[in-house]
Design a protein around this motif. Structure first.
Motif, PDB file in Angstrom:
ATOM      1  N   UNK A   1       0.848  -1.162   0.000  1.00 24.53           N
ATOM      2  CA  UNK A   1       0.000   0.000   0.000  1.00 24.53           C
ATOM      3  C   UNK A   1       0.905   1.241   0.000  1.00 24.53           C
ATOM      4  N   UNK A   2       0.590   2.205  -0.864  1.00 25.25           N
ATOM      5  CA  UNK A   2       1.432   3.388  -0.928  1.00 25.25           C
ATOM      6  C   UNK A   2       0.880   4.526  -0.057  1.00 25.25           C
ATOM      7  N   UNK A   3       1.620   5.609  -0.025  1.00 20.34           N
ATOM      8  CA  UNK A   3       1.278   6.748   0.838  1.00 20.34           C
ATOM      9  C   UNK A   3      -0.102   7.307   0.495  1.00 20.34           C
ATOM     10  N   UNK A   4      -0.385   7.479  -0.780  1.00 20.62           N
ATOM     11  CA  UNK A   4      -1.676   8.041  -1.185  1.00 20.62           C
ATOM     12  C   UNK A   4      -2.840   7.153  -0.765  1.00 20.62           C
ATOM     13  N   UNK A   5      -2.641   5.853  -0.829  1.00 25.47           N
ATOM     14  CA  UNK A   5      -3.698   4.934  -0.397  1.00 25.47           C
ATOM     15  C   UNK A   5      -3.943   5.057   1.104  1.00 25.47           C
ATOM     16  N   UNK A   6      -2.863   5.191   1.881  1.00 24.39           N
ATOM     17  CA  UNK A   6      -3.028   5.375   3.327  1.00 24.39           C
ATOM     18  C   UNK A   6      -3.739   6.689   3.624  1.00 24.39           C
ATOM     19  N   UNK A   7      -3.396   7.744   2.898  1.00 24.29           N
ATOM     20  CA  UNK A   7      -4.059   9.030   3.120  1.00 24.29           C
ATOM     21  C   UNK A   7      -5.535   8.965   2.742  1.00 24.29           C
ATOM     22  N   UNK A   8      -5.862   8.242   1.688  1.00 24.12           N
ATOM     23  CA  UNK A   8      -7.255   8.092   1.288  1.00 24.12           C
ATOM     24  C   UNK A   8      -8.039   7.334   2.362  1.00 24.12           C
ATOM     25  N   UNK A   9      -7.443   6.272   2.875  1.00 18.90           N
ATOM     26  CA  UNK A   9      -8.108   5.512   3.938  1.00 18.90           C
ATOM     27  C   UNK A   9      -8.257   6.341   5.211  1.00 18.90           C
TER      28      UNK A   9
ATOM     29  N   UNK B   1      -3.907   6.155  12.592  1.00 15.44           N
ATOM     30  CA  UNK B   1      -2.946   5.116  12.232  1.00 15.44           C
ATOM     31  C   UNK B   1      -2.543   5.231  10.764  1.00 15.44           C
ATOM     32  N   UNK B   2      -3.519   5.357   9.882  1.00 15.61           N
ATOM     33  CA  UNK B   2      -3.195   5.488   8.456  1.00 15.61           C
ATOM     34  C   UNK B   2      -2.407   6.765   8.182  1.00 15.61           C
ATOM     35  N   UNK B   3      -2.758   7.856   8.841  1.00 18.47           N
ATOM     36  CA  UNK B   3      -2.028   9.112   8.646  1.00 18.47           C
ATOM     37  C   UNK B   3      -0.591   8.982   9.137  1.00 18.47           C
ATOM     38  N   UNK B   4      -0.393   8.304  10.256  1.00 17.42           N
ATOM     39  CA  UNK B   4       0.959   8.118  10.786  1.00 17.42           C
ATOM     40  C   UNK B   4       1.798   7.235   9.864  1.00 17.42           C
ATOM     41  N   UNK B   5       1.202   6.197   9.327  1.00 17.29           N
ATOM     42  CA  UNK B   5       1.927   5.324   8.387  1.00 17.29           C
ATOM     43  C   UNK B   5       2.333   6.129   7.157  1.00 17.29           C
ATOM     44  N   UNK B   6       1.398   6.916   6.623  1.00 15.97           N
ATOM     45  CA  UNK B   6       1.705   7.737   5.444  1.00 15.97           C
ATOM     46  C   UNK B   6       2.823   8.720   5.747  1.00 15.97           C
TER      47      UNK B   6
ATOM     48  N   UNK C   1       6.202   6.250  -4.394  1.00 11.88           N
ATOM     49  CA  UNK C   1       6.129   6.184  -5.856  1.00 11.88           C
ATOM     50  C   UNK C   1       6.098   4.734  -6.319  1.00 11.88           C
ATOM     51  N   UNK C   2       5.376   4.460  -7.389  1.00 15.54           N
ATOM     52  CA  UNK C   2       5.346   3.078  -7.893  1.00 15.54           C
ATOM     53  C   UNK C   2       6.720   2.645  -8.390  1.00 15.54           C
ATOM     54  N   UNK C   3       7.021   1.394  -8.211  1.00 14.23           N
ATOM     55  CA  UNK C   3       8.301   0.850  -8.676  1.00 14.23           C
ATOM     56  C   UNK C   3       8.280   0.729 -10.187  1.00 14.23           C
ATOM     57  N   UNK C   4       9.391   1.072 -10.798  1.00 15.44           N
ATOM     58  CA  UNK C   4       9.522   0.960 -12.248  1.00 15.44           C
ATOM     59  C   UNK C   4      10.281  -0.318 -12.582  1.00 15.44           C
TER      60      UNK C   4
END
Length: 73
Positions: free
Chosen positions: A1-9, A55-60, A69-72
């Motif tokens: 899960x990336x930062x944006x997903x944690x912020x959305x949650x 919790x999600x905000x702290x993880x982000x 960023x997505x892995x290339x």
């Protein structure tokens, strides 16, 4: 899960906590004893959702830039 997903949650959880807090407030001032009896349950559920949001905000916040960023390939 990336930062944006944690912020959305986190945002979704804050919204849910806010809704439950509003319900608890409304029921606390209700003349209906059945509604008044439910105040504690709604307040507890709201507090749980607030914890989830924190919790999600702290993880982000703890994620490094490389983790956001997505892995290339």
């Amino acid at each position: 899960m990336n930062r944006d997903q944690h912020l959305k949650l986190a945002d979704q959880a804050v919204t849910r906590a806010e809704q439950l807090a509003g319900d608890a407030e409304r029921y606390a001032t209700s003349a209906d004893p059945n509604r008044y009896a439910q105040v504690g349950k709604y307040a507890e559920a709201g507090a749980l959702w607030a914890d989830i949001a924190r919790t999600h905000a702290a993880i982000a916040a703890a994620m490094t830039e490389a983790e956001t960023e997505p892995a290339h390939a």
